[in-house]
Design a protein around this motif. Structure first.
Motif, PDB file in Angstrom:
ATOM      1  N   MET A   1     -40.556  22.922 -43.709  1.00  0.00           N
ATOM      2  CA  MET A   1     -40.205  23.726 -42.698  1.00  0.00           C
ATOM      3  C   MET A   1     -41.512  24.847 -42.249  1.00  0.00           C
ATOM      4  O   MET A   1     -40.883  25.842 -43.146  1.00  0.00           O
ATOM      5  N   SER A   2     -42.341  25.231 -41.136  1.00  0.00           N
ATOM      6  CA  SER A   2     -42.919  25.738 -41.156  1.00  0.00           C
ATOM      7  C   SER A   2     -42.454  27.059 -40.572  1.00  0.00           C
ATOM      8  O   SER A   2     -41.259  26.900 -39.418  1.00  0.00           O
ATOM      9  N   SER A   3     -42.913  28.376 -41.191  1.00  0.00           N
ATOM     10  CA  SER A   3     -42.334  29.501 -40.331  1.00  0.00           C
ATOM     11  C   SER A   3     -43.272  29.896 -39.469  1.00  0.00           C
ATOM     12  O   SER A   3     -44.335  29.833 -39.409  1.00  0.00           O
ATOM     13  N   VAL A   4     -42.741  31.338 -38.579  1.00  0.00           N
ATOM     14  CA  VAL A   4     -43.412  31.830 -37.422  1.00  0.00           C
ATOM     15  C   VAL A   4     -44.285  33.475 -38.467  1.00  0.00           C
ATOM     16  O   VAL A   4     -43.583  33.730 -38.537  1.00  0.00           O
ATOM     17  N   GLY A   5     -45.831  33.186 -38.433  1.00  0.00           N
ATOM     18  CA  GLY A   5     -45.924  34.163 -38.667  1.00  0.00           C
ATOM     19  C   GLY A   5     -46.690  35.280 -37.389  1.00  0.00           C
ATOM     20  O   GLY A   5     -46.319  34.449 -36.205  1.00  0.00           O
ATOM     21  N   TYR A   6     -47.155  35.831 -38.136  1.00  0.00           N
ATOM     22  CA  TYR A   6     -47.371  37.034 -36.210  1.00  0.00           C
ATOM     23  C   TYR A   6     -48.578  37.153 -35.857  1.00  0.00           C
ATOM     24  O   TYR A   6     -48.565  36.866 -34.046  1.00  0.00           O
ATOM     25  N   LEU A   7     -49.920  35.796 -36.368  1.00  0.00           N
ATOM     26  CA  LEU A   7     -50.581  35.161 -35.045  1.00  0.00           C
ATOM     27  C   LEU A   7     -50.085  34.870 -34.376  1.00  0.00           C
ATOM     28  O   LEU A   7     -50.154  34.153 -32.286  1.00  0.00           O
ATOM     29  N   ASP A   8     -48.656  33.574 -34.985  1.00  0.00           N
ATOM     30  CA  ASP A   8     -48.437  32.352 -33.773  1.00  0.00           C
ATOM     31  C   ASP A   8     -47.726  33.308 -32.922  1.00  0.00           C
ATOM     32  O   ASP A   8     -46.872  32.907 -31.952  1.00  0.00           O
ATOM     33  N   ALA A   9     -46.458  34.690 -33.526  1.00  0.00           N
ATOM     34  CA  ALA A   9     -45.864  35.444 -32.364  1.00  0.00           C
ATOM     35  C   ALA A   9     -46.626  35.750 -31.257  1.00  0.00           C
ATOM     36  O   ALA A   9     -46.092  36.174 -30.557  1.00  0.00           O
ATOM     37  N   ILE A  10     -47.986  36.678 -31.689  1.00  0.00           N
ATOM     38  CA  ILE A  10     -48.763  36.940 -30.897  1.00  0.00           C
ATOM     39  C   ILE A  10     -48.776  36.294 -30.240  1.00  0.00           C
ATOM     40  O   ILE A  10     -49.095  36.654 -28.713  1.00  0.00           O
ATOM     41  N   ILE A  11     -49.658  34.903 -30.219  1.00  0.00           N
ATOM     42  CA  ILE A  11     -50.027  33.660 -29.389  1.00  0.00           C
ATOM     43  C   ILE A  11     -48.543  33.366 -28.629  1.00  0.00           C
ATOM     44  O   ILE A  11     -48.503  33.520 -27.534  1.00  0.00           O
ATOM     45  N   LEU A  12     -47.351  33.067 -29.452  1.00  0.00           N
ATOM     46  CA  LEU A  12     -45.862  33.041 -28.116  1.00  0.00           C
ATOM     47  C   LEU A  12     -45.782  33.745 -27.491  1.00  0.00           C
ATOM     48  O   LEU A  12     -45.312  34.002 -26.235  1.00  0.00           O
ATOM     49  N   GLY A  13     -45.992  35.295 -27.877  1.00  0.00           N
ATOM     50  CA  GLY A  13     -45.273  36.526 -26.831  1.00  0.00           C
ATOM     51  C   GLY A  13     -46.407  36.619 -26.104  1.00  0.00           C
ATOM     52  O   GLY A  13     -45.852  37.148 -24.689  1.00  0.00           O
ATOM     53  N   VAL A  14     -47.665  36.370 -25.424  1.00  0.00           N
ATOM     54  CA  VAL A  14     -48.760  36.091 -24.024  1.00  0.00           C
ATOM     55  C   VAL A  14     -48.525  35.017 -23.800  1.00  0.00           C
ATOM     56  O   VAL A  14     -48.060  35.543 -22.625  1.00  0.00           O
ATOM     57  N   VAL A  15     -48.144  33.955 -23.966  1.00  0.00           N
ATOM     58  CA  VAL A  15     -47.453  32.575 -23.686  1.00  0.00           C
ATOM     59  C   VAL A  15     -46.129  32.741 -22.430  1.00  0.00           C
ATOM     60  O   VAL A  15     -45.949  32.845 -21.469  1.00  0.00           O
ATOM     61  N   GLU A  16     -45.288  33.744 -22.958  1.00  0.00           N
ATOM     62  CA  GLU A  16     -43.946  33.952 -22.679  1.00  0.00           C
ATOM     63  C   GLU A  16     -44.287  34.828 -21.404  1.00  0.00           C
ATOM     64  O   GLU A  16     -43.738  34.613 -20.929  1.00  0.00           O
ATOM     65  N   GLY A  17     -44.897  36.535 -21.775  1.00  0.00           N
ATOM     66  CA  GLY A  17     -45.001  37.364 -21.066  1.00  0.00           C
ATOM     67  C   GLY A  17     -46.608  36.924 -19.842  1.00  0.00           C
ATOM     68  O   GLY A  17     -46.024  36.529 -18.240  1.00  0.00           O
ATOM     69  N   LEU A  18     -47.280  35.865 -19.892  1.00  0.00           N
ATOM     70  CA  LEU A  18     -47.444  35.302 -18.590  1.00  0.00           C
ATOM     71  C   LEU A  18     -47.494  34.264 -17.833  1.00  0.00           C
ATOM     72  O   LEU A  18     -47.385  34.342 -16.593  1.00  0.00           O
ATOM     73  N   THR A  19     -45.608  33.516 -18.444  1.00  0.00           N
ATOM     74  CA  THR A  19     -45.906  32.204 -17.680  1.00  0.00           C
ATOM     75  C   THR A  19     -44.059  32.927 -17.617  1.00  0.00           C
ATOM     76  O   THR A  19     -43.383  31.852 -16.278  1.00  0.00           O
ATOM     77  N   GLU A  20     -43.015  33.948 -17.528  1.00  0.00           N
ATOM     78  CA  GLU A  20     -42.179  33.805 -17.519  1.00  0.00           C
ATOM     79  C   GLU A  20     -41.943  33.852 -15.730  1.00  0.00           C
ATOM     80  O   GLU A  20     -40.963  33.005 -15.556  1.00  0.00           O
ATOM     81  N   PHE A  21     -42.624  35.087 -15.336  1.00  0.00           N
ATOM     82  CA  PHE A  21     -42.362  35.020 -14.164  1.00  0.00           C
ATOM     83  C   PHE A  21     -43.056  33.706 -12.687  1.00  0.00           C
ATOM     84  O   PHE A  21     -43.414  33.915 -11.687  1.00  0.00           O
TER      85      PHE A  21
END
Length: 281
Positions: A1-21
């Motif tokens: 099972m892969s865990s979500v690290g800090y770099l993953d969190a930053i990348i996914l945070g950017v993707v979420e914030g940029l594409t949500e709206f």
């Protein structure tokens, strides 16, 4: 099972914030990003992480539209209070607050009823790719409606219900919640800016509900509280900038400008799936 690290969190945070709206599907982009990062996209813990970092986008919406939300909330509270002795005309803000509540109801009911379908079979990259391409045609068609004349306070119950029902279609990854609601707004005759602003208002109940409901699936062995906090904060910063940019864009341009990007990304995902670079689930 892969865990979500800090770099993953930053990348996914950017993707979420940029594409949500933006009308390009945040769920679709997050699903692709998770696959490229080697995360199991149908893992409930990963799914809950992507829903929870949406809180950052919610806070960005509240902050950006704080004056609007405060005005609507105060009007609603005054409106539901004792009405003895009142003879003045209904407050349009009170009416609009009820329309936002009404328009938010369908997605709450449908999301609960279809949760297993949305988190299961529909969370598939073939679905994401197909939806990105197919919904581009709906956006194109909606923008061809010449009756873009109603402001947000001029919309009625029927129009807002149609927009709220269309928001339910965005439970299919790849459609885009903002793409669905703005398109529906244009179809019922709202101006592009009014449709976009209403899309933001309807986003708050939908995203809040999804985030709160997903708290039960948090697994700190897969996603620690630290990465979750980082992803949410990054999502907030990027989403705030994206809101300001989108409102300026729609004041002068059609949202169909996003269609070439949607189509290219959809076809690219199909290519990556077909060559085995990405797994569908």
């Amino acid at each position: 099972m892969s865990s979500v690290g800090y770099l993953d969190a930053i990348i996914l945070g950017v993707v979420e914030g940029l594409t949500e709206f933006l009308p390009v599907s945040s769920t679709g982009h997050l699903t692709v990003a998770e696959g490229l990062l080697g995360l199991k996209i149908d893992d409930p813990a990963v799914t809950s992480f992507t829903a929870i970092i949406q809180f950052g986008a919610i806070v960005a919406t509240f902050l950006y539209f704080r004056a609007d939300f405060l005005r609507l909330a105060l009007a609603w509270i005054r409106g539901i209070g004792p009405s003895v002795g009142r003879h003045h005309a209904p407050d349009p803000d009170y009416r609009f607050a009820w329309l936002v509540i009404l328009g938010s109801t369908p997605i709450v009911l449908v999301a609960l009823a279809a949760k297993d379908l949305v988190d299961g079979p529909l969370r598939n990259l073939w679905v994401v790719a197909g939806s990105l391409v197919a919904w581009s045609a709906v956006i194109w068609w909606a923008e061809r409606n010449p009756r873009q004349k109603y402001g947000e306070t001029e919309l009625g119950v029927k129009e807002v219900l149609i927009i709220g029902l269309m928001q339910c279609v965005a439970l299919v990854p790849g459609v885009s919640r903002s793409g669905a609601t703005i398109s529906a707004g244009l179809m019922v005759g709202a101006t592009r800016v009014a449709a976009t602003r209403l899309s933001f208002f309807l986003a708050v109940p939908a995203l809040t509900g999804a985030g709160v409901y997903s708290l039960k699936d948090v697994n700190t062995e897969v996603v620690g509280w630290g990465p979750m906090a980082v992803g949410t904060f990054v999502s907030f910063l990027v989403a705030y900038a994206a809101i300001a940019w989108l409102l300026k864009l729609v004041a002068a341009h059609s949202i169909a400008v996003f269609n070439p990007y949607r189509i290219v990304v959809g076809l690219a995902i199909m290519g990556l799936l077909g060559t085995g670079v990405l797994s569908a689930t």
